[in-house]
Design a protein around this motif. Structure first.
Motif, PDB file in Angstrom:
ATOM      1  N   ALA A 114      41.045 -23.902 -26.046  1.00  0.00           N
ATOM      2  CA  ALA A 114      39.717 -24.431 -26.354  1.00  0.00           C
ATOM      3  C   ALA A 114      39.824 -25.167 -27.928  1.00  0.00           C
ATOM      4  O   ALA A 114      38.886 -26.105 -27.750  1.00  0.00           O
ATOM      5  CB  ALA A 114      38.774 -23.271 -26.528  1.00  0.00           C
ATOM      6  N   LEU A 115      40.511 -24.841 -28.747  1.00  0.00           N
ATOM      7  CA  LEU A 115      40.522 -25.601 -30.017  1.00  0.00           C
ATOM      8  C   LEU A 115      41.059 -26.904 -29.733  1.00  0.00           C
ATOM      9  O   LEU A 115      40.460 -27.685 -30.374  1.00  0.00           O
ATOM     10  CB  LEU A 115      41.460 -24.553 -31.049  1.00  0.00           C
ATOM     11  N   ALA A 116      42.297 -26.956 -28.960  1.00  0.00           N
ATOM     12  CA  ALA A 116      42.699 -28.055 -28.946  1.00  0.00           C
ATOM     13  C   ALA A 116      42.018 -29.184 -27.920  1.00  0.00           C
ATOM     14  O   ALA A 116      41.811 -30.394 -28.429  1.00  0.00           O
ATOM     15  CB  ALA A 116      44.300 -28.136 -28.217  1.00  0.00           C
ATOM     16  N   TYR A 117      41.211 -28.721 -26.985  1.00  0.00           N
ATOM     17  CA  TYR A 117      40.500 -29.400 -26.219  1.00  0.00           C
ATOM     18  C   TYR A 117      39.185 -29.927 -27.353  1.00  0.00           C
ATOM     19  O   TYR A 117      38.747 -31.289 -27.199  1.00  0.00           O
ATOM     20  CB  TYR A 117      39.901 -28.932 -25.038  1.00  0.00           C
ATOM     21  N   ALA A 118      38.570 -28.945 -27.966  1.00  0.00           N
ATOM     22  CA  ALA A 118      37.422 -29.607 -28.731  1.00  0.00           C
ATOM     23  C   ALA A 118      38.147 -30.409 -29.918  1.00  0.00           C
ATOM     24  O   ALA A 118      37.211 -31.269 -30.303  1.00  0.00           O
ATOM     25  CB  ALA A 118      36.750 -28.231 -29.424  1.00  0.00           C
ATOM     26  N   GLY A 119      39.176 -30.143 -30.359  1.00  0.00           N
ATOM     27  CA  GLY A 119      39.766 -31.307 -31.522  1.00  0.00           C
ATOM     28  C   GLY A 119      39.959 -32.610 -30.992  1.00  0.00           C
ATOM     29  O   GLY A 119      39.688 -33.400 -31.436  1.00  0.00           O
ATOM     30  N   PHE A 120      40.394 -32.735 -29.560  1.00  0.00           N
ATOM     31  CA  PHE A 120      40.716 -33.993 -29.164  1.00  0.00           C
ATOM     32  C   PHE A 120      39.407 -34.544 -28.609  1.00  0.00           C
ATOM     33  O   PHE A 120      39.302 -35.883 -28.640  1.00  0.00           O
ATOM     34  CB  PHE A 120      41.659 -33.807 -27.904  1.00  0.00           C
ATOM     35  N   ALA A 121      38.150 -33.690 -28.189  1.00  0.00           N
ATOM     36  CA  ALA A 121      37.056 -34.212 -28.125  1.00  0.00           C
ATOM     37  C   ALA A 121      36.288 -34.801 -29.122  1.00  0.00           C
ATOM     38  O   ALA A 121      35.757 -35.745 -29.076  1.00  0.00           O
ATOM     39  CB  ALA A 121      36.098 -33.058 -27.329  1.00  0.00           C
TER      40      ALA A 121
ATOM     41  N   MET B 257      48.764 -28.512 -26.738  1.00  0.00           N
ATOM     42  CA  MET B 257      47.951 -29.581 -27.068  1.00  0.00           C
ATOM     43  C   MET B 257      48.287 -30.648 -26.069  1.00  0.00           C
ATOM     44  O   MET B 257      47.264 -31.511 -25.829  1.00  0.00           O
ATOM     45  CB  MET B 257      48.411 -30.207 -28.509  1.00  0.00           C
ATOM     46  N   THR B 258      49.459 -30.648 -25.526  1.00  0.00           N
ATOM     47  CA  THR B 258      49.770 -31.596 -24.506  1.00  0.00           C
ATOM     48  C   THR B 258      48.847 -31.108 -23.171  1.00  0.00           C
ATOM     49  O   THR B 258      48.506 -32.332 -22.563  1.00  0.00           O
ATOM     50  CB  THR B 258      51.254 -31.329 -23.885  1.00  0.00           C
ATOM     51  N   ALA B 259      48.683 -30.205 -22.922  1.00  0.00           N
ATOM     52  CA  ALA B 259      47.930 -29.689 -21.678  1.00  0.00           C
ATOM     53  C   ALA B 259      46.506 -30.153 -21.939  1.00  0.00           C
ATOM     54  O   ALA B 259      45.683 -30.711 -21.054  1.00  0.00           O
ATOM     55  CB  ALA B 259      48.057 -28.244 -21.375  1.00  0.00           C
ATOM     56  N   ALA B 260      45.854 -29.698 -23.257  1.00  0.00           N
ATOM     57  CA  ALA B 260      44.498 -30.201 -23.442  1.00  0.00           C
ATOM     58  C   ALA B 260      44.269 -31.712 -23.406  1.00  0.00           C
ATOM     59  O   ALA B 260      43.339 -32.271 -23.036  1.00  0.00           O
ATOM     60  CB  ALA B 260      43.961 -29.495 -24.926  1.00  0.00           C
ATOM     61  N   GLY B 261      45.286 -32.350 -23.975  1.00  0.00           N
ATOM     62  CA  GLY B 261      45.231 -33.851 -24.151  1.00  0.00           C
ATOM     63  C   GLY B 261      45.302 -34.431 -22.788  1.00  0.00           C
ATOM     64  O   GLY B 261      44.513 -35.433 -22.405  1.00  0.00           O
ATOM     65  N   LEU B 262      46.131 -34.036 -22.095  1.00  0.00           N
ATOM     66  CA  LEU B 262      46.392 -34.683 -20.567  1.00  0.00           C
ATOM     67  C   LEU B 262      45.024 -34.530 -19.651  1.00  0.00           C
ATOM     68  O   LEU B 262      44.438 -35.063 -19.093  1.00  0.00           O
ATOM     69  CB  LEU B 262      47.574 -34.131 -19.980  1.00  0.00           C
ATOM     70  N   SER B 263      44.326 -33.202 -19.866  1.00  0.00           N
ATOM     71  CA  SER B 263      43.171 -33.033 -19.095  1.00  0.00           C
ATOM     72  C   SER B 263      42.143 -33.790 -19.589  1.00  0.00           C
ATOM     73  O   SER B 263      41.328 -34.150 -18.796  1.00  0.00           O
ATOM     74  CB  SER B 263      42.800 -31.542 -19.184  1.00  0.00           C
ATOM     75  N   LEU B 264      41.905 -34.255 -20.963  1.00  0.00           N
ATOM     76  CA  LEU B 264      40.898 -34.816 -21.397  1.00  0.00           C
ATOM     77  C   LEU B 264      41.266 -36.474 -20.860  1.00  0.00           C
ATOM     78  O   LEU B 264      40.432 -36.958 -20.438  1.00  0.00           O
ATOM     79  CB  LEU B 264      40.939 -34.710 -23.007  1.00  0.00           C
ATOM     80  N   ALA B 265      42.371 -36.650 -21.269  1.00  0.00           N
ATOM     81  CA  ALA B 265      42.949 -38.025 -21.070  1.00  0.00           C
ATOM     82  C   ALA B 265      42.826 -38.494 -19.618  1.00  0.00           C
ATOM     83  O   ALA B 265      42.404 -39.867 -19.342  1.00  0.00           O
ATOM     84  CB  ALA B 265      43.989 -38.502 -21.685  1.00  0.00           C
ATOM     85  N   LEU B 266      43.320 -37.727 -18.892  1.00  0.00           N
ATOM     86  CA  LEU B 266      43.360 -37.945 -17.392  1.00  0.00           C
ATOM     87  C   LEU B 266      42.410 -37.512 -16.292  1.00  0.00           C
ATOM     88  O   LEU B 266      42.472 -37.841 -15.278  1.00  0.00           O
ATOM     89  CB  LEU B 266      44.881 -37.542 -16.815  1.00  0.00           C
ATOM     90  N   GLY B 267      41.759 -36.583 -16.852  1.00  0.00           N
ATOM     91  CA  GLY B 267      40.497 -35.699 -15.905  1.00  0.00           C
ATOM     92  C   GLY B 267      39.410 -36.202 -16.449  1.00  0.00           C
ATOM     93  O   GLY B 267      38.331 -36.395 -15.535  1.00  0.00           O
ATOM     94  N   VAL B 268      38.918 -35.956 -17.591  1.00  0.00           N
ATOM     95  CA  VAL B 268      37.391 -35.912 -18.031  1.00  0.00           C
ATOM     96  C   VAL B 268      37.151 -37.405 -18.164  1.00  0.00           C
ATOM     97  O   VAL B 268      36.055 -38.024 -17.741  1.00  0.00           O
ATOM     98  CB  VAL B 268      37.370 -34.876 -19.194  1.00  0.00           C
ATOM     99  N   LEU B 269      37.802 -37.981 -19.458  1.00  0.00           N
ATOM    100  CA  LEU B 269      37.362 -39.324 -19.755  1.00  0.00           C
ATOM    101  C   LEU B 269      37.324 -40.358 -18.856  1.00  0.00           C
ATOM    102  O   LEU B 269      36.100 -41.009 -18.671  1.00  0.00           O
ATOM    103  CB  LEU B 269      38.243 -39.841 -20.800  1.00  0.00           C
TER     104      LEU B 269
END
Length: 117
Positions: free
Chosen positions: A11-18, A77-89
């Motif tokens: 959650a912290l990594a996802y929120a940070g990348f968001a 961080m890799t998992a959160a970044g990939l989920s953000l960059a390839l899934g949500v955005l």
């Protein structure tokens, strides 16, 4: 490492990348159009994103020893970044902030449940 700590790190990594995404003009245009944030607000998003990622590193280092903590942090961080960059955005950019708040709320509830139990 407990599941709760892993969820907190995620959650912290996802929120940070968001927050870092929200500090970029391109993503501000995708989300808000002409009503995008000003440069001062974008600077605040950038500081918040970096602080959340640093906090995730501290949590990982304290939860595990400092030999394994940064490695776990990089994986999360890799998992959160990939989920953000390839899934949500690409597919649901408007879900960006809502998903970050939902993850933070779920982790807070899980921590409260564990603390009360």
């Amino acid at each position: 490492m407990s599941v709760l700590v892993f969820l907190l790190l995620t959650a912290l990594a996802y929120a940070g990348f968001a927050a870092l995404c929200l500090s970029m003009e391109k993503h501000q245009m995708d989300l808000h159009g002409a009503a995008r944030a000003g440069t001062g607000r974008m600077r605040q998003w950038r500081w918040l994103g970096g602080s959340l990622l640093a906090l995730a590193l501290l949590v990982a280092g304290q939860a595990e020893d400092w030999a394994r903590g940064p490695v776990i942090w990089l994986g999360v961080m890799t998992a959160a970044g990939l989920s953000l960059a390839l899934g949500v955005l690409p597919y649901r950019p408007r879900w960006l902030a809502g998903l970050a708040w939902t993850l933070a709320g779920l982790v807070a509830l899980a921590a409260l449940h564990r603390w009360l139990a």
